[in-house]
Design an enzyme around this catalytic site. Structure first.
Site, PDB file in Angstrom:
ATOM      1  N   ARG A   1       0.805  -1.219   0.000  1.00 20.86           N
ATOM      2  CA  ARG A   1       0.000   0.000   0.000  1.00 20.86           C
ATOM      3  C   ARG A   1       0.845   1.280   0.000  1.00 20.86           C
ATOM      4  O   ARG A   1       0.416   2.314  -0.455  1.00 20.86           O
ATOM      5  CB  ARG A   1      -0.863   0.008   1.255  1.00 20.86           C
ATOM      6  CG  ARG A   1      -2.338   0.048   0.924  1.00 20.86           C
ATOM      7  CD  ARG A   1      -3.124   0.006   2.181  1.00 20.86           C
ATOM      8  NE  ARG A   1      -2.834  -1.255   2.879  1.00 20.86           N
ATOM      9  CZ  ARG A   1      -3.704  -1.897   3.639  1.00 20.86           C
ATOM     10  NH1 ARG A   1      -4.905  -1.396   3.802  1.00 20.86           N
ATOM     11  NH2 ARG A   1      -3.409  -3.014   4.233  1.00 20.86           N
ATOM     12  N   LYS A  25       1.018 -20.480   5.399  1.00 22.87           N
ATOM     13  CA  LYS A  25      -0.078 -20.938   6.223  1.00 22.87           C
ATOM     14  C   LYS A  25      -0.732 -19.747   6.935  1.00 22.87           C
ATOM     15  O   LYS A  25      -0.101 -18.702   6.994  1.00 22.87           O
ATOM     16  CB  LYS A  25       0.418 -21.957   7.231  1.00 22.87           C
ATOM     17  CG  LYS A  25       1.405 -21.357   8.233  1.00 22.87           C
ATOM     18  CD  LYS A  25       1.788 -22.401   9.208  1.00 22.87           C
ATOM     19  CE  LYS A  25       2.130 -21.922  10.510  1.00 22.87           C
ATOM     20  NZ  LYS A  25       1.838 -20.857  11.258  1.00 22.87           N
ATOM     21  N   HIS A  48       7.473 -24.205   6.930  1.00 16.27           N
ATOM     22  CA  HIS A  48       8.914 -23.920   7.057  1.00 16.27           C
ATOM     23  C   HIS A  48       9.660 -24.984   7.870  1.00 16.27           C
ATOM     24  O   HIS A  48      10.869 -25.099   7.780  1.00 16.27           O
ATOM     25  CB  HIS A  48       9.162 -22.501   7.581  1.00 16.27           C
ATOM     26  CG  HIS A  48       9.017 -22.341   9.069  1.00 16.27           C
ATOM     27  ND1 HIS A  48       7.813 -22.187   9.677  1.00 16.27           N
ATOM     28  CD2 HIS A  48       9.947 -22.295  10.059  1.00 16.27           C
ATOM     29  CE1 HIS A  48       7.994 -22.057  10.990  1.00 16.27           C
ATOM     30  NE2 HIS A  48       9.282 -22.117  11.246  1.00 16.27           N
ATOM     31  N   LYS A  92      13.856 -27.126   7.519  1.00 14.28           N
ATOM     32  CA  LYS A  92      14.904 -27.185   8.544  1.00 14.28           C
ATOM     33  C   LYS A  92      15.804 -28.388   8.292  1.00 14.28           C
ATOM     34  O   LYS A  92      15.334 -29.485   8.017  1.00 14.28           O
ATOM     35  CB  LYS A  92      14.270 -27.290   9.948  1.00 14.28           C
ATOM     36  CG  LYS A  92      13.586 -26.008  10.404  1.00 14.28           C
ATOM     37  CD  LYS A  92      13.029 -26.152  11.802  1.00 14.28           C
ATOM     38  CE  LYS A  92      12.120 -24.991  12.171  1.00 14.28           C
ATOM     39  NZ  LYS A  92      12.781 -23.830  12.695  1.00 14.28           N
ATOM     40  N   HIS A 103       3.085 -28.063  11.028  1.00 16.80           N
ATOM     41  CA  HIS A 103       4.433 -28.523  11.398  1.00 16.80           C
ATOM     42  C   HIS A 103       4.441 -29.916  12.059  1.00 16.80           C
ATOM     43  O   HIS A 103       5.208 -30.783  11.669  1.00 16.80           O
ATOM     44  CB  HIS A 103       5.099 -27.538  12.361  1.00 16.80           C
ATOM     45  CG  HIS A 103       5.083 -26.110  11.891  1.00 16.80           C
ATOM     46  ND1 HIS A 103       5.169 -25.766  10.569  1.00 16.80           N
ATOM     47  CD2 HIS A 103       5.000 -24.935  12.569  1.00 16.80           C
ATOM     48  CE1 HIS A 103       5.140 -24.443  10.458  1.00 16.80           C
ATOM     49  NE2 HIS A 103       5.034 -23.916  11.652  1.00 16.80           N
ATOM     50  N   LYS A 134       2.859 -22.127  23.904  1.00 20.95           N
ATOM     51  CA  LYS A 134       3.613 -20.878  24.113  1.00 20.95           C
ATOM     52  C   LYS A 134       3.845 -20.715  25.607  1.00 20.95           C
ATOM     53  O   LYS A 134       3.073 -21.229  26.418  1.00 20.95           O
ATOM     54  CB  LYS A 134       2.789 -19.676  23.620  1.00 20.95           C
ATOM     55  CG  LYS A 134       2.325 -19.785  22.180  1.00 20.95           C
ATOM     56  CD  LYS A 134       3.387 -19.339  21.209  1.00 20.95           C
ATOM     57  CE  LYS A 134       2.843 -19.420  19.785  1.00 20.95           C
ATOM     58  NZ  LYS A 134       3.881 -19.277  18.774  1.00 20.95           N
TER      59      LYS A 134
HETATM   60  C1  BG6 Z   1       5.177 -20.429  13.013  1.00 14.99           C
HETATM   61  C2  BG6 Z   1       4.069 -20.158  13.985  1.00 14.99           C
HETATM   62  O1  BG6 Z   1       4.732 -21.240  11.968  1.00 14.99           O
HETATM   63  O2  BG6 Z   1       6.245 -21.085  13.675  1.00 14.99           O
HETATM   64  C3  BG6 Z   1       4.565 -19.369  15.167  1.00 14.99           C
HETATM   65  O3  BG6 Z   1       3.047 -19.418  13.341  1.00 14.99           O
HETATM   66  C4  BG6 Z   1       5.777 -20.016  15.782  1.00 14.99           C
HETATM   67  O4  BG6 Z   1       3.533 -19.220  16.140  1.00 14.99           O
HETATM   68  C5  BG6 Z   1       6.816 -20.308  14.712  1.00 14.99           C
HETATM   69  O5  BG6 Z   1       6.311 -19.128  16.755  1.00 14.99           O
HETATM   70  C6  BG6 Z   1       7.992 -21.070  15.282  1.00 14.99           C
HETATM   71  O6  BG6 Z   1       8.950 -21.276  14.288  1.00 14.99           O
HETATM   72  P1  BG6 Z   1      10.427 -21.701  14.673  1.00 14.99           P
HETATM   73  O7  BG6 Z   1      11.085 -21.964  13.371  1.00 14.99           O
HETATM   74  O8  BG6 Z   1      11.015 -20.561  15.448  1.00 14.99           O
HETATM   75  O9  BG6 Z   1      10.293 -22.922  15.534  1.00 14.99           O
END
Ligand code: BG6
Length: 524
Positions: free
Chosen positions: A79, A186, A216, A220, A278, A376
């Site tokens: 934007r 996601k 992601h 890793k 994940h 968390k």
């Molecule tokens: C993300 C989540 O996909 O992964 C987050 O949305 C989370 O909530 C994050 O904190 C953690 O990723 P990583 O690679 O730091 O374990």
């Protein structure tokens, strides 16, 4: 499988130097550095958190490693009324702050020459018309050959309109011989139904082999090592089954809270945020059969097959648990609970902790529970997969001698202390026979001099290379939602989740899931 577009390894000139070409090496050798061919990346949501912290730094790191073509283009769409130079300044700050490899001005200057910004909103045609012109112009200005990936780092509600606009302006179709791909972040929907709708929306404008769904965790290094560990060794696979394995625990624990992320997280919660993608992907890699080879098709086929054999253990009231963090101590810091975090409604029922139990109905895994948990504000940040073995069928010792002997376990430490631990019993030195658990450790940092690339480096490069192995297909996404939907429905009818103090290991309800069968969560 091609490692570069068109089969040839382009010369990556620039700061990192040309890539040495060794005529004795077979170009199909997968140890060769894989370098992206002529291309560009368009990021929607370029001023968002993910882009600032991960995507732009990853693009810089790829450039610094000499893995991008010399004429690479990075186009931001947003934007703000930015000129290209203002975007370049913003991107430079992001890269400098978060890059993994050293920041080098000469590398940056070369990359910055291909940076462009297009001002626009999703509901107005103008920005997309300009984007389409910009992409065409970059073909001659930078030699992108019309190859572009569109990275949708935006809320899924915006996918339909962006896909429609890309289609309307012809951005989904390049000149003859070029490719166009879409990268989706996601969450892939909210439940099975919305995931199917999203798949249909994206599928209407991009063919499935041009759709790259990012998880992601699959980027890793330690996650890719699951397959190496299982299938490159003789040691583990013979015991990787219900005859020897008692249960599997997959844990992704975070110590951070959710301040500042209310916009994304409230109403989503831990199960949708982490388990659906994940953790279920990790479970699939641990449980799947050996693929016929390492092609994307073979890997995806095995993951899909094992997910099709998987179901949620029932009843949910006994096999799953959720919680919400309350005020507590994180180390020496007194931290607030979710309901006091900025942006959250004090009546929010969003869970910040979730645990579920899965069962795999095949000969290998019958009767072996897979426990998945994430949360968390837990005791510490750790992601690990623990394969816990059955006890020896007979112990020729007095019970007192083995009082401190637990179950053997193989623990894949995904992060932060990357490696693998094997836990087994050993005699305590001395005149008595006493057996106690000990650990045998492999640590990446000690075994290898190479440092691991960031997950996003690997995944962005794979998108540009058209290498889809590490990206889940729509069927995998839908199967994950099928596993999760019944839990989410039950929780929805139950009001506020159980509270757990920050800095602990989650709600009591989660301990009870395992306690019912005489087991316990690991305290990593
Ligand atoms: C993300 C989540 O996909 O992964 C987050 O949305 C989370 O909530 C994050 O904190 C953690 O990723 P990583 O690679 O730091 O374990």
């Amino acid at each position: 499988m091609n490692h570069t577009e068109g089969g040839a390894v382009p010369n990556a000139s620039g700061a990192a130097g040309p890539v040495p070409q060794n005529p004795l090496r077979d170009p199909r050798d997968r140890r060769l550095p894989r370098i992206a061919g002529p291309s560009g990346l368009v990021i929607f949501g370029v001023t968002g958190d993910l882009s600032k912290k991960k995507l732009i730094p990853a693009v810089y790191d790829l450039a610094n490693r000499g893995l991008l073509p010399p004429g690479f283009a990075l186009i931001g769409f947003g934007r703000r009324k930015w000129r290209h130079a203002e975007f370049a300044e913003f991107a430079r700050d992001c890269a400098r702050e978060k890059c993994r490899t050293p920041f080098r001005e000469d590398v940056w200057d070369q990359l910055a020459a291909g940076l462009r910004f297009v001002t626009g909103t999703f509901d107005a045609d103008e920005g997309f018309d300009q984007l389409s012109e910009q992409l065409a112009a970059l073909e001659s200005e930078r030699g992108t050959a019309g190859n572009y990936a569109f990275y949708l780092s935006i809320p899924p509600d915006d996918f339909p309109i962006v896909c429609r606009q890309l289609d309307r302006t012809g951005c989904t179709r390049g000149p003859e011989g070029s490719w166009r791909r879409v990268v989706i972040e996601k969450p892939f929907g909210h439940d099975l139904e919305s995931a199917r709708e999203l798949n249909a929306v994206v599928g209407a404008v991009f063919p499935e082999d041009s759709v790259f769904r990012i998880d992601h965790y699959l980027g890793k290094e330690t996650v890719q090592n699951i397959l190496a560990l299982r299938f490159a060794n003789q040691l583990f696979e013979p015991v990787w089954n219900a005859n020897h394995v008692d249960h599997v625990q997959i844990t992704m624990a975070e110590d951070i809270g959710l301040g500042g992320r209310a916009g994304y997280y409230d109403g989503i919660g831990a199960a949708r945020d982490v388990i659906q993608n994940h953790l279920i992907q990790l479970m699939a890699l641990v449980a799947m059969e050996e693929p016929t080879d390492f092609s994307a098709a073979a890997l995806r086929a095995e993951k899909t097959k094992v997910l099709e054999s998987t179901s949620l253990a029932l009843p949910v009231s006994e096999t799953a648990a959720r919680g919400q963090y309350a005020r507590g101590w994180q180390g020496s810091e007194n931290v607030v609970g979710l309901k006091e975090e900025e942006g959250y409604d004090p009546s929010s029922t969003t869970e910040t902790y979730a645990a579920i139990t899965l069962e795999v109905h095949n000969r290998r895994w019958a009767g072996v529970p897979f426990y998945l948990r994430t949360g968390k504000r837990l005791g510490r940040r750790v992601t690990e997969i623990a394969v816990v073995f059955r006890r020896a069928p007979h112990l020729p010792f007095d019970a007192t001698m083995t009082q401190e002997l637990g179950q053997n376990a193989l623990v894949i430490r995904v992060q932060p202390d990357e490696g693998v631990t094997l836990r087994f019993g050993s005699k305590v030195p001395g005149t008595a026979m006493e057996v106690r658990d000990v650990n045998m450790d492999f640590a990446y940092g000690e075994a290898f001099t190479e440092s691991s690339p960031e997950a996003y480096e690997r995944l962005i490069l794979d998108v540009l290379l058209g290498e889809p192995s590490l990206f889940p297909v729509s069927r995998e996404v839908e199967l994950s939602w099928m596993l999760l939907d019944p839990v989410l429905e039950e929780w929805e009818s139950q009001g506020t989740p159980e509270q757990y103090p920050a800095g602990t290991w989650g709600p009591k309800g989660a301990d009870e899931i395992l306690a019912r069968t005489g087991r316990a969560w690991r305290r990593p």
